[in-house]
Motif scaffolding. Structure first.
Motif, PDB file in Angstrom:
ATOM      1  N   ILE A 205       0.693  -1.120   0.055  1.00 34.05           N
ATOM      2  CA  ILE A 205       0.021   0.054   0.008  1.00 34.05           C
ATOM      3  C   ILE A 205       0.790   1.422  -0.072  1.00 34.05           C
ATOM      4  CG2 ILE A 205      -1.637   1.190   1.232  1.00 34.05           C
ATOM      5  CD1 ILE A 205      -2.733  -1.197   2.379  1.00 34.05           C
ATOM      6  N   LEU A 206       2.027   1.105   0.883  1.00 38.75           N
ATOM      7  CA  LEU A 206       2.734   2.671   0.987  1.00 38.75           C
ATOM      8  C   LEU A 206       3.234   3.320  -0.126  1.00 38.75           C
ATOM      9  CD1 LEU A 206       3.398   4.270   3.489  1.00 38.75           C
ATOM     10  CD2 LEU A 206       5.703   3.259   3.532  1.00 38.75           C
ATOM     11  N   PRO A 207       3.835   2.305  -1.302  1.00 38.57           N
ATOM     12  CA  PRO A 207       4.453   3.016  -2.695  1.00 38.57           C
ATOM     13  C   PRO A 207       3.213   3.587  -3.366  1.00 38.57           C
ATOM     14  CG  PRO A 207       5.520   0.841  -2.213  1.00 38.57           C
ATOM     15  CD  PRO A 207       4.312   1.094  -1.179  1.00 38.57           C
ATOM     16  N   THR A 208       2.191   2.996  -3.374  1.00 45.00           N
ATOM     17  CA  THR A 208       0.943   3.462  -4.251  1.00 45.00           C
ATOM     18  C   THR A 208       0.350   4.652  -3.551  1.00 45.00           C
ATOM     19  OG1 THR A 208       0.474   1.065  -4.824  1.00 45.00           O
ATOM     20  CG2 THR A 208      -1.378   2.579  -5.131  1.00 45.00           C
ATOM     21  N   LEU A 209       0.111   4.598  -2.154  1.00 41.54           N
ATOM     22  CA  LEU A 209      -0.289   5.808  -1.497  1.00 41.54           C
ATOM     23  C   LEU A 209       0.816   6.830  -1.573  1.00 41.54           C
ATOM     24  CD1 LEU A 209      -2.492   6.641   0.482  1.00 41.54           C
ATOM     25  CD2 LEU A 209      -0.763   5.993   2.308  1.00 41.54           C
ATOM     26  N   PHE A 210       2.056   6.813  -1.745  1.00 41.90           N
ATOM     27  CA  PHE A 210       2.711   7.841  -2.064  1.00 41.90           C
ATOM     28  C   PHE A 210       2.720   8.437  -3.467  1.00 41.90           C
ATOM     29  CE2 PHE A 210       7.086   8.943  -3.884  1.00 41.90           C
ATOM     30  CZ  PHE A 210       7.360  10.154  -2.895  1.00 41.90           C
ATOM     31  N   ILE A 211       2.690   7.625  -4.470  1.00 43.88           N
ATOM     32  CA  ILE A 211       2.427   8.035  -6.041  1.00 43.88           C
ATOM     33  C   ILE A 211       1.082   8.858  -5.893  1.00 43.88           C
ATOM     34  CG2 ILE A 211       1.569   6.028  -6.885  1.00 43.88           C
ATOM     35  CD1 ILE A 211       4.175   7.858  -8.546  1.00 43.88           C
ATOM     36  N   HIS A 212       0.097   8.278  -5.430  1.00 44.51           N
ATOM     37  CA  HIS A 212      -1.088   8.991  -5.378  1.00 44.51           C
ATOM     38  C   HIS A 212      -1.162  10.250  -4.666  1.00 44.51           C
ATOM     39  CE1 HIS A 212      -2.491   5.250  -7.241  1.00 44.51           C
ATOM     40  NE2 HIS A 212      -3.530   5.926  -7.755  1.00 44.51           N
ATOM     41  N   ARG A 213      -0.239  10.656  -3.840  1.00 46.81           N
ATOM     42  CA  ARG A 213      -0.326  11.540  -3.195  1.00 46.81           C
ATOM     43  C   ARG A 213       0.580  12.893  -3.543  1.00 46.81           C
ATOM     44  NH1 ARG A 213      -0.476  10.157   3.361  1.00 46.81           N
ATOM     45  NH2 ARG A 213      -2.636   9.434   3.196  1.00 46.81           N
ATOM     46  N   LEU A 214       1.342  12.554  -4.588  1.00 48.64           N
ATOM     47  CA  LEU A 214       1.963  13.563  -5.505  1.00 48.64           C
ATOM     48  C   LEU A 214       1.014  14.522  -6.124  1.00 48.64           C
ATOM     49  CD1 LEU A 214       4.777  11.426  -7.104  1.00 48.64           C
ATOM     50  CD2 LEU A 214       4.995  12.867  -4.883  1.00 48.64           C
ATOM     51  N   LEU A 215       1.583  15.819  -6.313  1.00 51.41           N
ATOM     52  CA  LEU A 215       0.702  16.774  -7.217  1.00 51.41           C
ATOM     53  C   LEU A 215       0.915  16.349  -8.508  1.00 51.41           C
ATOM     54  CD1 LEU A 215       1.537  19.984  -4.997  1.00 51.41           C
ATOM     55  CD2 LEU A 215      -0.463  18.595  -4.837  1.00 51.41           C
ATOM     56  N   GLU A 216      -0.232  17.026  -9.114  1.00 55.04           N
ATOM     57  CA  GLU A 216      -0.352  16.808 -10.725  1.00 55.04           C
ATOM     58  C   GLU A 216       0.943  17.186 -11.457  1.00 55.04           C
ATOM     59  OE1 GLU A 216      -1.873  14.843 -13.937  1.00 55.04           O
ATOM     60  OE2 GLU A 216      -2.429  14.923 -11.914  1.00 55.04           O
ATOM     61  N   ASN A 217       1.366  18.409 -11.116  1.00 55.13           N
ATOM     62  CA  ASN A 217       2.720  18.923 -11.688  1.00 55.13           C
ATOM     63  C   ASN A 217       3.975  18.131 -11.241  1.00 55.13           C
ATOM     64  OD1 ASN A 217       2.379  19.905  -8.838  1.00 55.13           O
ATOM     65  ND2 ASN A 217       4.132  21.382  -9.668  1.00 55.13           N
ATOM     66  N   GLU A 218       3.848  17.400 -10.265  1.00 55.91           N
ATOM     67  CA  GLU A 218       4.903  16.589  -9.615  1.00 55.91           C
ATOM     68  C   GLU A 218       4.828  15.154 -10.598  1.00 55.91           C
ATOM     69  OE1 GLU A 218       5.401  17.910  -5.104  1.00 55.91           O
ATOM     70  OE2 GLU A 218       3.893  16.393  -5.553  1.00 55.91           O
TER      71      GLU A 218
END
Length: 300
Positions: A205-218
């Motif tokens: 879960i943690l890697p997926t949670l991390f990638i989904h919390r990045l902003l659109e410009n990131e």
């Protein structure tokens, strides 16, 4: 809504602490986890259809007549701020959270299926009709593949979808309910962002949670650097499988049903197109995050 219900049932009660044993015997209890509020409705004042409706609206606490004393003690400990179980033999514990979705099923048959699956050394506890936890004691731990197989069997036999969260093995002490709550919250997020998986864990879960919390410009740089994943789903599946097999070519080729030379061609093509090397740790981690971002089974 809660206050309207309390006024509808004449002898309904509410409180901020878990119900006592006598209250559990005479009332149906519901909990609002966010507010830590409890309300109880006398069993004599509610019919079956009303109870079914409330079960769908609120978190229902189940106390079955056939519950063993050990199950009740553990339920009180994990969910109701009860005392630690006096189980001297259990020194290490692993909690397996589970969530079931689908049509209604017969509880006894589902219980029997679980009992056969977990074995006599472990304990099944229902939190409500759709959620519960398996308490694995003293390293009597089932493998991830076993949970995946059981999930498929439940789907076939009960037409229901069950998802597991495999917790970490910890010592049996007073911090276990806190850990259980933290794992349950992470599990809830995993159900939302990785709906295609039937066995989840902290690591998944943690890697997926991390990638989904990045902003659109990131994320724009991810989309640019790994556009090949959008264009070629075969390459995406190959690279993700390769990483999840810890870079083991033979296992990856076997899982993909391809020759090792075909696998190597795809790996080389990926590096040529992106400039990312699969033998560098930092690159590998970044590539895996990109796989999660582009994977069709993950919510974007």
């Amino acid at each position: 809504m809660k206050h309207k219900l309390l006024s509808y049932f004449q002898h309904a009660i509410e409180q901020t602490s878990p119900p006592s044993s006598s209250q559990l015997e005479t009332y149906h209890w519901f909990i609002l986890s966010a507010q830590k509020e409890w309300f109880g409705i006398p069993k004599k004042e509610i019919n079956d259809s009303q109870l079914d409706l409330l079960k769908n609206l609120f978190d229902y606490f189940i106390l079955e007549e056939k519950n063993h004393k050990e199950e009740l003690v553990w339920k009180q400990f994990l969910f109701l701020q009860g005392k630690i179980p006096s189980d001297i033999e259990a020194t290490s514990i692993r909690l397996i959270q589970f969530h079931i979705q689908g049509k209604e099923w017969e509880k006894k048959l589902m219980n029997d299926a679980f009992t056969d699956f977990i074995g006599k050394n472990n304990l099944l506890i229902w939190k409500n009709h759709h959620e519960g936890v398996i308490v694995e004691k003293n390293q009597h731990n089932l493998q991830e593949e076993a949970f995946a197989s059981f999930s498929k069997a439940i789907q076939s036999d009960f037409y229901a979808t069950i998802t597991f969260f495999i917790g970490k093995e910890v010592k049996l002490n007073t911090t276990l309910p806190v850990i259980s709550t933290q794992e349950r919250e992470l599990f809830s997020k995993g159900l939302e962002i990785i709906p295609s998986q039937n066995v989840l864990s902290f690591e998944k879960i943690l890697p997926t949670l991390f990638i989904h919390r990045l902003l659109e410009n990131e994320l724009e740089l991810f989309y640019h650097c790994f556009s090949i994943f959008k264009e070629d789903k075969e390459i995406l599946h190959t690279i993700q499988t390769f990483i999840e097999n810890n870079g083991h070519s033979t296992n990856t080729a076997k899982q993909l049903f391809i020759h090792r030379n075909t696998l190597q061609y795809r790996l080389d093509r990926f590096t040529e197109k992106t400039g990312f090397h699969l033998k560098d740790f930092n690159s590998l981690f970044t590539i895996y995050l990109a796989c999660l971002l582009f994977h069709p089974g993950h919510k974007q």
